[in-house]
Design a protein around this motif. Sequence first.
Motif, PDB file in Angstrom:
ATOM      1  N   SER A   1     -35.650 -24.594 125.535  1.00 38.57           N
ATOM      2  CA  SER A   1     -35.939 -23.284 124.940  1.00 38.57           C
ATOM      3  C   SER A   1     -36.719 -22.378 125.884  1.00 38.57           C
ATOM      4  O   SER A   1     -37.286 -21.379 125.454  1.00 38.57           O
ATOM      5  CB  SER A   1     -36.705 -23.435 123.617  1.00 38.57           C
ATOM      6  N   GLY A   2     -36.772 -22.733 127.163  1.00 38.63           N
ATOM      7  CA  GLY A   2     -37.424 -21.898 128.161  1.00 38.63           C
ATOM      8  C   GLY A   2     -38.929 -22.006 128.212  1.00 38.63           C
ATOM      9  O   GLY A   2     -39.577 -21.252 128.955  1.00 38.63           O
ATOM     10  N   TYR A   3     -39.503 -22.944 127.465  1.00 35.59           N
ATOM     11  CA  TYR A   3     -40.957 -23.047 127.427  1.00 35.59           C
ATOM     12  C   TYR A   3     -41.541 -23.369 128.804  1.00 35.59           C
ATOM     13  O   TYR A   3     -41.176 -24.350 129.433  1.00 35.59           O
ATOM     14  CB  TYR A   3     -41.403 -24.112 126.429  1.00 35.59           C
ATOM     15  N   TYR A   4     -42.436 -22.508 129.261  1.00 34.15           N
ATOM     16  CA  TYR A   4     -43.255 -22.675 130.468  1.00 34.15           C
ATOM     17  C   TYR A   4     -42.430 -22.792 131.747  1.00 34.15           C
ATOM     18  O   TYR A   4     -42.933 -23.240 132.774  1.00 34.15           O
ATOM     19  CB  TYR A   4     -44.195 -23.878 130.317  1.00 34.15           C
ATOM     20  N   THR A   5     -41.186 -22.350 131.709  1.00 33.01           N
ATOM     21  CA  THR A   5     -40.332 -22.416 132.899  1.00 33.01           C
ATOM     22  C   THR A   5     -40.913 -21.605 134.043  1.00 33.01           C
ATOM     23  O   THR A   5     -41.042 -22.090 135.172  1.00 33.01           O
ATOM     24  CB  THR A   5     -38.920 -21.922 132.576  1.00 33.01           C
ATOM     25  N   THR A   6     -41.284 -20.359 133.774  1.00 35.17           N
ATOM     26  CA  THR A   6     -41.792 -19.507 134.859  1.00 35.17           C
ATOM     27  C   THR A   6     -43.140 -19.980 135.368  1.00 35.17           C
ATOM     28  O   THR A   6     -43.452 -19.823 136.546  1.00 35.17           O
ATOM     29  CB  THR A   6     -41.898 -18.046 134.394  1.00 35.17           C
ATOM     30  N   VAL A   7     -43.932 -20.559 134.485  1.00 36.44           N
ATOM     31  CA  VAL A   7     -45.241 -21.071 134.906  1.00 36.44           C
ATOM     32  C   VAL A   7     -45.048 -22.270 135.822  1.00 36.44           C
ATOM     33  O   VAL A   7     -45.619 -22.350 136.916  1.00 36.44           O
ATOM     34  CB  VAL A   7     -46.089 -21.465 133.683  1.00 36.44           C
ATOM     35  N   GLN A   8     -44.227 -23.205 135.390  1.00 40.94           N
ATOM     36  CA  GLN A   8     -44.021 -24.435 136.160  1.00 40.94           C
ATOM     37  C   GLN A   8     -43.322 -24.177 137.480  1.00 40.94           C
ATOM     38  O   GLN A   8     -43.636 -24.808 138.499  1.00 40.94           O
ATOM     39  CB  GLN A   8     -43.203 -25.419 135.322  1.00 40.94           C
TER      40      GLN A   8
ATOM     41  N   SER B   1     -45.054  -9.842 137.288  1.00 38.57           N
ATOM     42  CA  SER B   1     -46.163  -9.120 136.671  1.00 38.57           C
ATOM     43  C   SER B   1     -45.880  -8.738 135.228  1.00 38.57           C
ATOM     44  O   SER B   1     -46.778  -8.283 134.525  1.00 38.57           O
ATOM     45  CB  SER B   1     -46.478  -7.865 137.485  1.00 38.57           C
ATOM     46  N   SER B   2     -44.645  -8.915 134.786  1.00 42.93           N
ATOM     47  CA  SER B   2     -44.291  -8.639 133.392  1.00 42.93           C
ATOM     48  C   SER B   2     -44.174  -9.914 132.571  1.00 42.93           C
ATOM     49  O   SER B   2     -43.724  -9.868 131.418  1.00 42.93           O
ATOM     50  CB  SER B   2     -42.960  -7.863 133.334  1.00 42.93           C
ATOM     51  N   ASP B   3     -44.552 -11.039 133.145  1.00 46.23           N
ATOM     52  CA  ASP B   3     -44.390 -12.327 132.472  1.00 46.23           C
ATOM     53  C   ASP B   3     -45.207 -12.381 131.182  1.00 46.23           C
ATOM     54  O   ASP B   3     -46.391 -12.031 131.159  1.00 46.23           O
ATOM     55  CB  ASP B   3     -44.828 -13.455 133.401  1.00 46.23           C
ATOM     56  N   ALA B   4     -44.574 -12.824 130.102  1.00 45.75           N
ATOM     57  CA  ALA B   4     -45.239 -12.864 128.789  1.00 45.75           C
ATOM     58  C   ALA B   4     -46.377 -13.869 128.756  1.00 45.75           C
ATOM     59  O   ALA B   4     -47.360 -13.660 128.041  1.00 45.75           O
ATOM     60  CB  ALA B   4     -44.215 -13.189 127.705  1.00 45.75           C
ATOM     61  N   TYR B   5     -46.251 -14.975 129.499  1.00 43.78           N
ATOM     62  CA  TYR B   5     -47.347 -15.947 129.516  1.00 43.78           C
ATOM     63  C   TYR B   5     -48.588 -15.344 130.173  1.00 43.78           C
ATOM     64  O   TYR B   5     -49.712 -15.529 129.707  1.00 43.78           O
ATOM     65  CB  TYR B   5     -46.924 -17.216 130.257  1.00 43.78           C
ATOM     66  N   ALA B   6     -48.383 -14.629 131.266  1.00 43.51           N
ATOM     67  CA  ALA B   6     -49.518 -14.023 131.955  1.00 43.51           C
ATOM     68  C   ALA B   6     -50.189 -12.962 131.093  1.00 43.51           C
ATOM     69  O   ALA B   6     -51.418 -12.930 130.973  1.00 43.51           O
ATOM     70  CB  ALA B   6     -49.060 -13.415 133.285  1.00 43.51           C
TER      71      ALA B   6
END
Length: 467
Positions: free
Chosen positions: A86-93, A99-104
């Motif tokens: 489901s894409g969880y934490y993909t960009t973090v890992q 700069s538009s990342d929702a986690y950030a």
Amino acid sequence: MNKKNRLYKIALLAFGLTMVSNSCSNDFVDREFRQDVIQSDLKTLQEIKSFVRGGYSSMRSSTYYGRDFLAFGEVRSDEMYSNKASGYYTTVQDYSMTSSDAYASGTYNQIYTLVGKMNIVINTDLTGFLTADLPAAKYYQGQAYALRAQGFFDLLRLYGQKYTGGTLGVVLPLKFDPKAKQARATIAQTETQIESDFNTALTMMTANAAIDAPSNKTELSISALKVLMSRYYLYKGDYAKVRSLTADVIGKYSVIPKDLYQESFRYTLRGAASNSIFELEVGTDSSLSTSSYAYVMSYNGYANVVPFTSVYALYDAADIRRTLITRATATAHYLSYTNGQGVTFGKYTNTVGADNVKMIRYEEVLLNAIEAELMPGGDPAKALLYYNQILTNRGLTAVTSVDLDMLKKERVKELVGEGFRQWDLLRWGVTSFKPASVNINKLAFPIPRAETDLAGTLVESNPGYDN
């Protein structure tokens, strides 16, 4: 020092009567302040207490300690990983955040919301308060300083340049001023402010210790504050302070027995476990449900964040903690989730999301103390005593000596999944968990574009990103 407009647009500042639900969860009425109006002082002890509870509410959010902040400390480490379901934490890992990342942006906004609420409390003039209410009002102002310090510390670790070779820390708003603009402080200035806030909190809370109620695990007690401070001083490498702070807490709680280990993480024992020092209260009425940390950890939920098999291999067969992890296969490098079979991460099994967020367990106090006692100036005999208290309550035999390598492995075995690992590795100078192809600048999260694109902004972005 004030903060600029953008950060407080989303700040719902807690106000109103405290309501106790059937689940014993403390909630409060929120009202949204106009972003272009300076908030006036709070007028009563009840308002101060409600704003502090509002700070706890911000902390238990799924974008902060309710889920994401803990996951960040795991998926960027050698301990756990995201299977990207489901894409969880993909960009973090993958270190692919923009700069538009929702986690950030989600965590950034939530922490500054906490800071905004605490600034209202901190800057309230108590002159007109009832004399009988002053000790409690000062005590809760002390809590506000402590929560602001923790917020600044968490911002520094995520967004500061401590581990990237840069000099910038984070923006340090010390008043709620929605029209102000402010640049990022340096790392040194940020650390100085964190220490100042922690020390002010300790002074104020200690001076009004009659209000302190350590049996209420869902509010920050003086003991809990000292543990948060010990975390900070571990990060700083100030082991003398760690020894002093933990010594004041050791003996006031006890390691959870083997048979209650898993149960101590569940809703059924919330607040009552012998090792519980501080928890963020959730309960059924405030359940985080599918947005909870439990849901991304447990096979009954999404099972998105799971341990590496190398973690499982650390445990002795008799260790009760090993039973909380089930391997997918005997040879799999990753503990993965397939068709309802595979990983069971037993610390977090209540996918209703009603479990309290375990902020401080006594076992962490002992582990912090062990590390400090093993450093120059410490007492290895104390380190061994504390180490064996953990081992013998996990079904293991006491040992006759302990060293730093054993301590580091024990932190994995005891604290896995609790959000510590990345920060432990970084403070020890270990960056090998990061792929070699990833620029070291990416160890810091991006400053959200909504901040750096604001007209007249003074906030500088982190290098290596698109803003």
